[in-house]
Design an enzyme around this catalytic site. Sequence first.
Site, mmCIF file in Angstrom:
data_model
loop_
_atom_site.group_PDB
_atom_site.id
_atom_site.type_symbol
_atom_site.label_atom_id
_atom_site.label_comp_id
_atom_site.label_asym_id
_atom_site.label_seq_id
_atom_site.Cartn_x
_atom_site.Cartn_y
_atom_site.Cartn_z
ATOM 1 N N ASP A 2 0.615 -4.442 -3.894
ATOM 2 C CA ASP A 2 -0.518 -3.549 -4.131
ATOM 3 C C ASP A 2 -0.166 -2.110 -3.747
ATOM 4 O OD1 ASP A 2 -3.006 -3.625 -5.379
ATOM 5 O OD2 ASP A 2 -4.095 -3.512 -3.492
ATOM 6 N N HIS A 7 -7.384 -5.100 -1.138
ATOM 7 C CA HIS A 7 -6.173 -4.384 -0.760
ATOM 8 C C HIS A 7 -5.599 -4.848 0.576
ATOM 9 C CE1 HIS A 7 -3.436 -1.024 -1.125
ATOM 10 N NE2 HIS A 7 -3.820 -0.507 0.025
ATOM 11 N N SER A 35 0.836 -1.191 0.000
ATOM 12 C CA SER A 35 0.000 0.000 0.000
ATOM 13 C C SER A 35 0.881 1.255 0.000
ATOM 14 C CB SER A 35 -0.944 -0.047 1.208
ATOM 15 O OG SER A 35 -1.880 0.999 1.185
#
Length: 324
Positions: free
Chosen positions: A176, A251, A147
Amino acid sequence: MSSSSSSATDVFENGKYETIPKNVDSTGGNPDGLPVLPPEPLLIVSPMEEGEFPVLILLHGYMLLNSFYSELLQHIASHCFIVVAPQLSLLLRRSQNGQLYTCRGKDCTEDIRSAGAVTDWLRGGLSAALPSQVTPNLAKLALSGHSRGGKTAFALALGMLSITTSIPFRALIGIDPVDGSEGSQTPPPVLTYKTQSFDLEMPVMVIGAGLSEVKKCCMVPPCAANGVNHKEFFNECKPPACHFVAKDYGHMDMLDDKTPGLRGILADCICKNGKSREPMRKFVGGIVVASLRAYLGGDSTDLITVRDTPEIAPVELSAIEFLS
């Protein structure tokens, strides 16, 4: 680098090595007698067996705790890697059992500086924080992040803010990664929106979650919107690079099943999720191990096996791309 393909791989299951986690504080009485305390609190997971092992730094996502990745860290470490996960947003420890956490806001500048400082600490501090029979091989050091931590990892690897670490990275993995929200990047911006613009002198893997660009509900933006997510990060990578996308997972689906506290509740609630975290966690752990074996160990057998027979992965893959 070997590139032969086989019909099976062991990377999606825990490896043969028993692992041991250790929390290392950055303040306090230094009960372990370390020669130098780390600049940030660390969660270190290493094999218990005697040997010399490559090292992976993993940077957590926005407003998350490094402990939320404990199962993922153990998966990777069980395949003979030492994993170092700093807590970049921990500013004050109140007591041994009570911690006060605070958020640094949208600006990633201090996260990038802290990640660089942790990297520099490894040479003089990591060995003393490990079991005596375990030796880190810092000539084989990789950097990863999830992230916002993925953005931070790319920024550090790119040398942004004029930061040059004393130990070079041999590979970069974005889990991600995201650089902001819908329509805007967070400072300092990493994405340039120019194809293959990243000047990275190392191989790169980008892992994407197919549901990360989907809104949880109409009132909440997607956790990794188009334009600032894994697709654009991979678009800006030069060869050698690869990109794997797990179709029906979100996510936060590589985190532990249980993430306690307010931050854990937010991790469960704000992002579109898959039905279960375990398959995505196994996939992320396995594909990270495959990339480390390829990029640090020179053996791409597992990586090529997953590319050629994607059905062996514990998740359905909607995209597999290689730049060579």
